[in-house]
Design a protein around this motif. Structure first.
Motif, PDB file in Angstrom:
ATOM      1  N   ARG A  52      -2.099 -10.632 -14.903  1.00 47.40           N
ATOM      2  CA  ARG A  52      -2.674 -11.136 -13.644  1.00 47.40           C
ATOM      3  C   ARG A  52      -1.891 -10.627 -12.438  1.00 47.40           C
ATOM      4  NH1 ARG A  52      -3.251 -16.033 -16.649  1.00 47.40           N
ATOM      5  NH2 ARG A  52      -1.282 -16.784 -15.806  1.00 47.40           N
ATOM      6  N   ARG A  53      -0.583 -10.604 -12.564  1.00 46.36           N
ATOM      7  CA  ARG A  53       0.252 -10.119 -11.462  1.00 46.36           C
ATOM      8  C   ARG A  53      -0.034  -8.651 -11.182  1.00 46.36           C
ATOM      9  NH1 ARG A  53       5.111  -7.498 -10.795  1.00 46.36           N
ATOM     10  NH2 ARG A  53       5.361  -7.278 -13.050  1.00 46.36           N
ATOM     11  N   LEU A  54      -0.136  -7.844 -12.228  1.00 40.37           N
ATOM     12  CA  LEU A  54      -0.389  -6.415 -12.041  1.00 40.37           C
ATOM     13  C   LEU A  54      -1.780  -6.160 -11.456  1.00 40.37           C
ATOM     14  CD1 LEU A  54       1.238  -4.995 -15.290  1.00 40.37           C
ATOM     15  CD2 LEU A  54       2.113  -4.888 -12.962  1.00 40.37           C
ATOM     16  N   VAL A  55      -2.772  -6.925 -11.916  1.00 41.10           N
ATOM     17  CA  VAL A  55      -4.130  -6.778 -11.374  1.00 41.10           C
ATOM     18  C   VAL A  55      -4.129  -7.139  -9.893  1.00 41.10           C
ATOM     19  CG1 VAL A  55      -6.467  -7.744 -11.456  1.00 41.10           C
ATOM     20  CG2 VAL A  55      -5.327  -7.081 -13.564  1.00 41.10           C
ATOM     21  N   GLY A  56      -3.451  -8.209  -9.551  1.00 48.44           N
ATOM     22  CA  GLY A  56      -3.367  -8.614  -8.143  1.00 48.44           C
ATOM     23  C   GLY A  56      -2.699  -7.558  -7.286  1.00 48.44           C
ATOM     24  N   LYS A  57      -1.646  -6.945  -7.823  1.00 41.09           N
ATOM     25  CA  LYS A  57      -0.960  -5.876  -7.076  1.00 41.09           C
ATOM     26  C   LYS A  57      -1.887  -4.678  -6.858  1.00 41.09           C
ATOM     27  CE  LYS A  57       3.344  -4.793  -8.232  1.00 41.09           C
ATOM     28  NZ  LYS A  57       4.307  -5.053  -7.176  1.00 41.09           N
ATOM     29  N   GLN A  58      -2.673  -4.338  -7.886  1.00 40.22           N
ATOM     30  CA  GLN A  58      -3.601  -3.215  -7.753  1.00 40.22           C
ATOM     31  C   GLN A  58      -4.658  -3.517  -6.691  1.00 40.22           C
ATOM     32  OE1 GLN A  58      -5.023  -2.708 -11.740  1.00 40.22           O
ATOM     33  NE2 GLN A  58      -3.311  -1.383 -12.352  1.00 40.22           N
ATOM     34  N   GLN A  59      -5.158  -4.746  -6.696  1.00 37.23           N
ATOM     35  CA  GLN A  59      -6.182  -5.122  -5.709  1.00 37.23           C
ATOM     36  C   GLN A  59      -5.623  -5.054  -4.289  1.00 37.23           C
ATOM     37  OE1 GLN A  59      -7.412  -8.953  -7.111  1.00 37.23           O
ATOM     38  NE2 GLN A  59      -8.993  -8.105  -8.478  1.00 37.23           N
ATOM     39  N   ARG A  60      -4.422  -5.571  -4.112  1.00 34.21           N
ATOM     40  CA  ARG A  60      -3.815  -5.527  -2.771  1.00 34.21           C
ATOM     41  C   ARG A  60      -3.554  -4.085  -2.350  1.00 34.21           C
ATOM     42  NH1 ARG A  60      -1.330 -10.039  -4.847  1.00 34.21           N
ATOM     43  NH2 ARG A  60       0.543  -8.916  -5.484  1.00 34.21           N
ATOM     44  N   GLY A  61      -3.146  -3.257  -3.293  1.00 34.16           N
ATOM     45  CA  GLY A  61      -2.909  -1.846  -2.987  1.00 34.16           C
ATOM     46  C   GLY A  61      -4.186  -1.147  -2.540  1.00 34.16           C
ATOM     47  N   LYS A  62      -5.318  -1.446  -3.208  1.00 34.35           N
ATOM     48  CA  LYS A  62      -6.597  -0.848  -2.825  1.00 34.35           C
ATOM     49  C   LYS A  62      -7.004  -1.275  -1.420  1.00 34.35           C
ATOM     50  CE  LYS A  62      -8.373  -0.319  -7.492  1.00 34.35           C
ATOM     51  NZ  LYS A  62      -9.255  -0.884  -8.525  1.00 34.35           N
ATOM     52  N   ILE A  63      -6.792  -2.545  -1.108  1.00 34.62           N
ATOM     53  CA  ILE A  63      -7.122  -3.043   0.236  1.00 34.62           C
ATOM     54  C   ILE A  63      -6.317  -2.286   1.280  1.00 34.62           C
ATOM     55  CG2 ILE A  63      -6.879  -5.051   1.771  1.00 34.62           C
ATOM     56  CD1 ILE A  63      -7.536  -6.797  -0.693  1.00 34.62           C
ATOM     57  N   LYS A  64      -5.046  -2.095   1.006  1.00 34.02           N
ATOM     58  CA  LYS A  64      -4.189  -1.394   1.969  1.00 34.02           C
ATOM     59  C   LYS A  64      -4.570   0.082   2.078  1.00 34.02           C
ATOM     60  CE  LYS A  64      -0.286  -4.518   1.570  1.00 34.02           C
ATOM     61  NZ  LYS A  64       1.150  -4.629   1.368  1.00 34.02           N
ATOM     62  N   GLN A  65      -5.002   0.677   0.980  1.00 34.32           N
ATOM     63  CA  GLN A  65      -5.442   2.084   1.028  1.00 34.32           C
ATOM     64  C   GLN A  65      -6.661   2.236   1.930  1.00 34.32           C
ATOM     65  OE1 GLN A  65      -6.131   3.494  -2.950  1.00 34.32           O
ATOM     66  NE2 GLN A  65      -4.160   4.553  -3.032  1.00 34.32           N
ATOM     67  N   THR A  66      -7.596   1.309   1.829  1.00 36.30           N
ATOM     68  CA  THR A  66      -8.789   1.398   2.684  1.00 36.30           C
ATOM     69  C   THR A  66      -8.405   1.236   4.144  1.00 36.30           C
ATOM     70  OG1 THR A  66      -9.267  -0.960   2.410  1.00 36.30           O
ATOM     71  CG2 THR A  66     -10.356   0.554   0.890  1.00 36.30           C
ATOM     72  N   ARG A  67      -7.435   0.411   4.433  1.00 36.48           N
ATOM     73  CA  ARG A  67      -6.988   0.256   5.824  1.00 36.48           C
ATOM     74  C   ARG A  67      -6.406   1.568   6.338  1.00 36.48           C
ATOM     75  NH1 ARG A  67      -3.399  -5.049   5.010  1.00 36.48           N
ATOM     76  NH2 ARG A  67      -5.060  -6.533   4.602  1.00 36.48           N
ATOM     77  N   SER A  68      -5.601   2.225   5.545  1.00 33.37           N
ATOM     78  CA  SER A  68      -4.950   3.457   6.023  1.00 33.37           C
ATOM     79  C   SER A  68      -5.968   4.566   6.244  1.00 33.37           C
ATOM     80  CB  SER A  68      -3.882   3.900   5.026  1.00 33.37           C
ATOM     81  OG  SER A  68      -4.464   4.244   3.789  1.00 33.37           O
ATOM     82  N   ARG A  69      -7.062   4.608   5.472  1.00 38.90           N
ATOM     83  CA  ARG A  69      -8.080   5.625   5.684  1.00 38.90           C
ATOM     84  C   ARG A  69      -8.809   5.387   6.998  1.00 38.90           C
ATOM     85  NH1 ARG A  69     -10.296   5.083  -0.118  1.00 38.90           N
ATOM     86  NH2 ARG A  69      -8.824   6.335  -1.259  1.00 38.90           N
ATOM     87  N   ASP A  70      -9.058   4.107   7.332  1.00 36.88           N
ATOM     88  CA  ASP A  70      -9.761   3.783   8.582  1.00 36.88           C
ATOM     89  C   ASP A  70      -8.967   4.277   9.783  1.00 36.88           C
ATOM     90  OD1 ASP A  70     -11.771   2.628   7.174  1.00 36.88           O
ATOM     91  OD2 ASP A  70     -11.104   0.556   7.462  1.00 36.88           O
ATOM     92  N   TRP A  71      -7.672   4.156   9.744  1.00 39.19           N
ATOM     93  CA  TRP A  71      -6.851   4.556  10.869  1.00 39.19           C
ATOM     94  C   TRP A  71      -6.790   6.080  10.995  1.00 39.19           C
ATOM     95  CZ3 TRP A  71      -5.569   1.442  14.588  1.00 39.19           C
ATOM     96  CH2 TRP A  71      -5.470   0.077  14.323  1.00 39.19           C
ATOM     97  N   SER A  72      -6.871   6.797   9.894  1.00 39.69           N
ATOM     98  CA  SER A  72      -6.732   8.242   9.950  1.00 39.69           C
ATOM     99  C   SER A  72      -7.963   8.921  10.558  1.00 39.69           C
ATOM    100  CB  SER A  72      -6.482   8.800   8.538  1.00 39.69           C
ATOM    101  OG  SER A  72      -7.600   8.526   7.714  1.00 39.69           O
ATOM    102  N   HIS A  73      -9.147   8.272  10.541  1.00 38.00           N
ATOM    103  CA  HIS A  73     -10.373   8.863  11.096  1.00 38.00           C
ATOM    104  C   HIS A  73     -10.376   8.853  12.610  1.00 38.00           C
ATOM    105  CE1 HIS A  73     -11.506   8.948   7.020  1.00 38.00           C
ATOM    106  NE2 HIS A  73     -12.831   8.927   7.187  1.00 38.00           N
ATOM    107  N   GLU A  74      -9.664   7.943  13.201  1.00 38.10           N
ATOM    108  CA  GLU A  74      -9.734   7.805  14.652  1.00 38.10           C
ATOM    109  C   GLU A  74      -8.764   8.694  15.370  1.00 38.10           C
ATOM    110  OE1 GLU A  74      -9.448   3.755  15.821  1.00 38.10           O
ATOM    111  OE2 GLU A  74     -10.977   3.150  14.429  1.00 38.10           O
TER     112      GLU A  74
END
Length: 140
Positions: free
Chosen positions: A118-140
């Motif tokens: 459960r801990r590892l799955v949660g870490k993966q989910q949080r990592g994916k959320i942060k990855q999507t944030r970083s892509r949004d910033w790079s487009h602008e």
């Protein structure tokens, strides 16, 4: 005689009381009366304490315990000396009663396989959320 428990009683000769001038409210009279009480109890050399209780009291990191093994408790909560004497004795009894019960041994445990997963799955989910944030910033 100060009764701590059915098996422990401390003789009056083991208690050393000193009376001091208390700070705080009291008007002009406070400068002339010694209403605060300082109680000294020699934990290290007391014949009234069982060895295991003495060891627990001395092992505590209590700032009221001197390097010589003397417990010093002050009471200045009340304006009159008699109430402060009762208060300081009650506090001494509480400290000794706290050392009567042996602390429970901690049992070391390991996290279960499911909790690790459960801990590892949660870490993966949080990592994916942060990855999507970083892509949004790079487009602008």
């Amino acid at each position: 005689m100060l009764i701590v428990s059915p098996s422990i009683a401390i003789a009056e000769t083991e208690l050393v009381e000193r009376f001091l001038r208390a700070d705080g409210p009291g008007g002009q009279h406070v400068n002339r009366t010694e209403s605060a009480v300082e109680l000294r109890f020699d934990v290290l050399n007391s014949p009234s304490l069982p060895d295991e209780v003495r060891a627990r009291l001395l092992a505590r990191s209590d700032r009221r315990l001197t390097s010589e093994g003397v417990l010093v408790i002050q009471a200045r909560r009340f304006r009159d000396q008699a109430r402060n004497r009762d208060d300081v004795r009650e506090r001494l009894v509480e400290v000794i009663r706290g050392a009567l019960v042996a602390p429970k041994k901690r049992v070391a445990t390991k996290p279960s396989r499911a909790s690790k997963e459960r801990r590892l799955v949660g870490k993966q989910q949080r990592g994916k959320i942060k990855q999507t944030r970083s892509r949004d910033w790079s487009h602008e």
